[in-house]
Design a protein around this motif. Structure first.
Motif, PDB file in Angstrom:
ATOM      1  N   ILE A  55     -11.888  -7.517 -11.395  1.00 39.66           N
ATOM      2  CA  ILE A  55     -11.072  -6.449 -10.336  1.00 39.66           C
ATOM      3  C   ILE A  55     -11.495  -7.131  -8.876  1.00 39.66           C
ATOM      4  O   ILE A  55     -10.650  -7.059  -8.038  1.00 39.66           O
ATOM      5  CB  ILE A  55     -11.307  -5.172 -10.642  1.00 39.66           C
ATOM      6  CG1 ILE A  55     -10.675  -4.920 -11.744  1.00 39.66           C
ATOM      7  CG2 ILE A  55     -11.022  -4.288  -9.422  1.00 39.66           C
ATOM      8  CD1 ILE A  55     -10.931  -3.323 -12.316  1.00 39.66           C
ATOM      9  N   LEU A  56     -12.704  -7.265  -8.706  1.00 42.22           N
ATOM     10  CA  LEU A  56     -13.132  -7.778  -7.331  1.00 42.22           C
ATOM     11  C   LEU A  56     -12.503  -9.291  -7.073  1.00 42.22           C
ATOM     12  O   LEU A  56     -12.131  -9.442  -5.922  1.00 42.22           O
ATOM     13  CB  LEU A  56     -14.814  -8.104  -7.256  1.00 42.22           C
ATOM     14  CG  LEU A  56     -15.427  -6.810  -7.192  1.00 42.22           C
ATOM     15  CD1 LEU A  56     -17.147  -7.012  -7.459  1.00 42.22           C
ATOM     16  CD2 LEU A  56     -15.347  -5.895  -6.188  1.00 42.22           C
ATOM     17  N   LEU A  57     -12.215  -9.946  -8.095  1.00 47.12           N
ATOM     18  CA  LEU A  57     -11.555 -11.214  -7.701  1.00 47.12           C
ATOM     19  C   LEU A  57     -10.211 -11.073  -7.349  1.00 47.12           C
ATOM     20  O   LEU A  57      -9.572 -11.756  -6.412  1.00 47.12           O
ATOM     21  CB  LEU A  57     -11.654 -12.080  -9.010  1.00 47.12           C
ATOM     22  CG  LEU A  57     -13.151 -12.987  -9.137  1.00 47.12           C
ATOM     23  CD1 LEU A  57     -13.172 -13.594 -10.451  1.00 47.12           C
ATOM     24  CD2 LEU A  57     -13.431 -13.522  -7.989  1.00 47.12           C
ATOM     25  N   ALA A  58      -9.383 -10.016  -8.273  1.00 47.18           N
ATOM     26  CA  ALA A  58      -8.271  -9.732  -7.734  1.00 47.18           C
ATOM     27  C   ALA A  58      -7.780  -9.444  -6.440  1.00 47.18           C
ATOM     28  O   ALA A  58      -6.740  -9.442  -5.854  1.00 47.18           O
ATOM     29  CB  ALA A  58      -7.527  -8.754  -8.630  1.00 47.18           C
ATOM     30  N   GLY A  59      -8.878  -8.474  -5.874  1.00 47.42           N
ATOM     31  CA  GLY A  59      -8.600  -8.078  -4.510  1.00 47.42           C
ATOM     32  C   GLY A  59      -8.225  -6.679  -4.599  1.00 47.42           C
ATOM     33  O   GLY A  59      -7.423  -6.155  -5.506  1.00 47.42           O
ATOM     34  N   GLU A  60      -8.763  -6.076  -3.335  1.00 49.33           N
ATOM     35  CA  GLU A  60      -8.247  -4.609  -3.239  1.00 49.33           C
ATOM     36  C   GLU A  60      -6.797  -4.186  -3.286  1.00 49.33           C
ATOM     37  O   GLU A  60      -6.406  -3.194  -3.397  1.00 49.33           O
ATOM     38  CB  GLU A  60      -8.976  -4.271  -2.309  1.00 49.33           C
ATOM     39  CG  GLU A  60      -9.032  -2.531  -2.033  1.00 49.33           C
ATOM     40  CD  GLU A  60      -9.846  -1.986  -3.145  1.00 49.33           C
ATOM     41  OE1 GLU A  60      -9.388  -0.623  -3.241  1.00 49.33           O
ATOM     42  OE2 GLU A  60     -10.553  -2.435  -3.558  1.00 49.33           O
ATOM     43  N   LYS A  61      -5.879  -5.192  -2.809  1.00 46.83           N
ATOM     44  CA  LYS A  61      -4.436  -5.010  -2.542  1.00 46.83           C
ATOM     45  C   LYS A  61      -3.595  -4.942  -3.786  1.00 46.83           C
ATOM     46  O   LYS A  61      -2.562  -4.463  -3.956  1.00 46.83           O
ATOM     47  CB  LYS A  61      -3.787  -6.009  -1.566  1.00 46.83           C
ATOM     48  CG  LYS A  61      -4.590  -6.011  -0.108  1.00 46.83           C
ATOM     49  CD  LYS A  61      -3.762  -7.080   0.617  1.00 46.83           C
ATOM     50  CE  LYS A  61      -4.364  -7.025   2.044  1.00 46.83           C
ATOM     51  NZ  LYS A  61      -3.621  -8.112   3.070  1.00 46.83           N
ATOM     52  N   ARG A  62      -4.067  -5.465  -4.939  1.00 47.71           N
ATOM     53  CA  ARG A  62      -3.534  -5.274  -6.090  1.00 47.71           C
ATOM     54  C   ARG A  62      -3.971  -4.367  -7.127  1.00 47.71           C
ATOM     55  O   ARG A  62      -4.388  -4.132  -8.006  1.00 47.71           O
ATOM     56  CB  ARG A  62      -3.677  -6.643  -7.003  1.00 47.71           C
ATOM     57  CG  ARG A  62      -3.343  -7.969  -6.117  1.00 47.71           C
ATOM     58  CD  ARG A  62      -3.594  -9.300  -7.007  1.00 47.71           C
ATOM     59  NE  ARG A  62      -3.246 -10.403  -6.361  1.00 47.71           N
ATOM     60  CZ  ARG A  62      -3.440 -11.643  -6.829  1.00 47.71           C
ATOM     61  NH1 ARG A  62      -3.971 -11.876  -7.986  1.00 47.71           N
ATOM     62  NH2 ARG A  62      -3.003 -12.656  -5.993  1.00 47.71           N
ATOM     63  N   ARG A  63      -3.377  -3.206  -6.620  1.00 48.04           N
ATOM     64  CA  ARG A  63      -4.029  -1.832  -7.105  1.00 48.04           C
ATOM     65  C   ARG A  63      -3.564  -1.650  -8.471  1.00 48.04           C
ATOM     66  O   ARG A  63      -4.044  -0.933  -9.353  1.00 48.04           O
ATOM     67  CB  ARG A  63      -3.398  -0.469  -6.136  1.00 48.04           C
ATOM     68  CG  ARG A  63      -4.219  -0.446  -4.998  1.00 48.04           C
ATOM     69  CD  ARG A  63      -3.836   0.750  -4.065  1.00 48.04           C
ATOM     70  NE  ARG A  63      -4.676   0.594  -2.973  1.00 48.04           N
ATOM     71  CZ  ARG A  63      -5.772   1.437  -2.548  1.00 48.04           C
ATOM     72  NH1 ARG A  63      -6.713   1.610  -3.688  1.00 48.04           N
ATOM     73  NH2 ARG A  63      -6.412   1.108  -1.582  1.00 48.04           N
TER      74      ARG A  63
END
Length: 544
Positions: A19-27
């Motif tokens: 989830i950290l690798l995916a980034g905060e914008k990809r909720r």
């Protein structure tokens, strides 16, 4: 199957990293990853529980050596009936809280899903580890995640409560570390089974240091379990947290209870010689004081969120007092009560969010009826007076009760019955099992706890009835709240689990009796851990 023991720790840790690798914008992607991981964790926990229960005997263990080092030099993970039970409860509460957070709370701040998964990782690690150092590490992991989750959503009230929460837990962690150092200095090991084996061999000159280390550990665990007088921080902290966070926090106090139950029954059983049942009276009377404090707190508050927080204190005090008697039958009833109270506390925190949302809905007063309007059919023409009207002179006959209000009313009633221990739900089954065991204990403390369990049940029922009456029975000018299906589903599933606990009361009690027998026969745990051997690697042997 034993290779799966490490997965409840690895799964949420890997999910947090993804989830950290995916980034905060990809909720949406983050929510999907978190949901799949948490549901898989619950499935895995149930599978491990079924696995350890296949052998219908107290001594059913699974041991895994992550580093493949021999005991007691390497990390050891152990699953037995108690740890499997706690993992199922953690995963169930975690899945319910996550489902509830998806529509709204996941967007209230940053990094909600990674913190949530890391807290699940810490909780599962605490229940699986078999050495004190890793117990401390997993404690710090779950506490660090809980600091961020408590502040999730912002606001000055959460910040103030969070500072108190962080301060008390940092002090408890310091005491924890000092206690571990003292025990290591006396016994020369950190493996819990090895410590239990060496405790009877401690010379009298070192017995004081041993008891001092155990007392410091107990103080840290009692603070984390919300025991009086170290629980001043809990109502404000849990009451200020967001609903899904507080629902998961319902498991946090049980971590302290679990640690006391595991270490006390393992290291200080009745056969421990000079250290037999060390601190038993303190556990009993501290637990009863906590029970009284929580019950009075519930009577003193009318805020639903603080009411739920005090209910957690009541359950923690009940469990700690029951543990101190060192009786198998009482421990079995306490374990049933632990499962019921944990699920009920999680449900109550989620219900509080929905009740508060209903109270905050703005409502425009109804328009008065225009003059000269013909009388409706429900008016008696002879007497010219309406029948079955509410305070706004609106007809009650034929009026449909909104589905959301009906759901909240039924859900709150069932949850209140479980928390108060009223028949015929699971809270009543657990309390009856404990009361029956207390009748056989011919001790003044047992009769005191017997009376407190009944009296506290009356206080808890009264306080919950008062809050329920204010929200559902009194005349209120507000419309039905907006209740999303994804928010109602976890509440309904938790309530269904509480009902099933009552319906399947005898099989569940049988499981709890076997769990209690295993706890009060620690030699089986010690033998299972110390007899574990590293796996041979390509015929060359394990690490040396």
């Amino acid at each position: 199957m034993s290779d799966l023991i490490v997965l409840p720790v690895l799964l949420p840790m890997a999910t947090a990293a993804l989830i950290l690798l995916a980034g905060e914008k990809r909720r949406q992607l983050n929510a999907a990853l978190a949901l799949v991981s948490t549901a898989s964790g619950l499935t895995l926990a149930i599978a491990l529980l079924a696995w350890v229960h296949t052998q219908d005997a107290p001594g059913s263990f699974g041991v895994y050596l992550p580093g493949n080092w021999p005991v007691p030099f390497g990390i050891v993970l152990v699953v037995d009936r108690l740890s499997a039970l706690m993992m199922v409860l953690t995963s169930a509460c975690g899945l319910a809280a996550l489902l509830f957070a998806l529509p709204r709370w996941q967007r209230a701040g940053v990094h909600f899903h990674p913190l949530f998964q890391l807290q699940l990782m810490g909780l599962q690690g605490v229940f699986l580890t078999a050495d004190l150092f890793d117990l401390f590490v997993f404690f710090e992991v779950l506490l660090a995640a809980s600091y961020g989750l408590l502040l999730h959503g912002g606001g000055s009230q959460r910040v103030r409560a969070g500072l108190h929460y962080i301060a008390i837990n940092l002090v408890a962690s310091m005491l924890f570390l000092i206690g571990v150092a003292l025990l290591y200095g006396v016994t020369g090991t950190l493996n819990m089974a090895d410590i239990a084996r060496k405790l009877p061999l401690v010379p009298p000159s070192d017995r004081g240091l041993l008891h001092a280390g155990a007392a410091l550990l107990a103080t840290a665990f009692l603070a984390k379990a919300g025991q009086w007088p170290l629980n001043f921080w809990l109502p404000q902290a849990y009451g200020s947290a967001g609903a899904p966070v507080a629902a998961l926090f319902a498991v946090l106090t049980k971590v302290g209870v679990y640690a006391v139950l595991r270490l006390w029954t393992l290291c200080f059983p009745a056969s421990a010689g000079d250290s037999a049942l060390f601190g038993a009276e303190i556990l009993i009377w501290t637990g009863m004081c906590t029970l009284v404090f929580g019950s009075i707190g519930m009577m003193a508050t009318q805020e639903p969120n603080r009411l739920a927080s005090y209910s957690i204190i009541v359950s923690a005090g009940t469990l700690m007092a029951a543990i101190g008697f060192d009786r198998e039958a009482l421990s079995a009833g306490a374990l049933f009560y632990l499962a019921s109270s944990t699920l009920a506390g999680c449900t109550l925190f989620l219900m509080v969010e929905l009740l508060e949302r209903r109270r905050d809905v703005e409502f425009a007063p109804p328009q008065s009826q225009p003059q000269g309007e013909t009388l409706p059919d429900f008016v008696d023409a002879a007497a010219a007076e309406p029948a079955n009207l509410d305070d706004d002179e609106q007809a009650l006959i034929g009026r449909a009760l909104p589905a959301a209000v009906a759901f909240l009313g039924v859900g709150f009633t069932l949850c209140a019955m479980v928390v108060a221990g009223l028949p015929p739900l699971s809270g009543f089954v657990g309390k009856v099992a404990m009361l029956a065991a207390l009748l056989d204990a011919a001790r003044p403390a047992a009769w005191t706890l017997f009376g407190l369990l009944i009296f506290s049940g009356l206080l808890v029922a009264t306080s919950l009835l008062r809050v329920g009456a204010r929200h559902f029975w009194l005349p209120q000018e507000r419309p039905s709240p907006r209740l999303r299906i994804v928010e109602g589903t976890p509440v309904a599933l938790l309530l269904a689990a509480l009902v099933m606990l009552a319906i399947q009361g005898e099989p569940v009690l049988h499981y709890m009796r076997l769990t209690a027998q295993g706890l009060h026969a620690p030699d089986q745990y010690i033998e299972a851990v110390l007899s574990a051997r590293p796996v041979s690697l390509r015929g060359q042997g394990g690490p040396r």
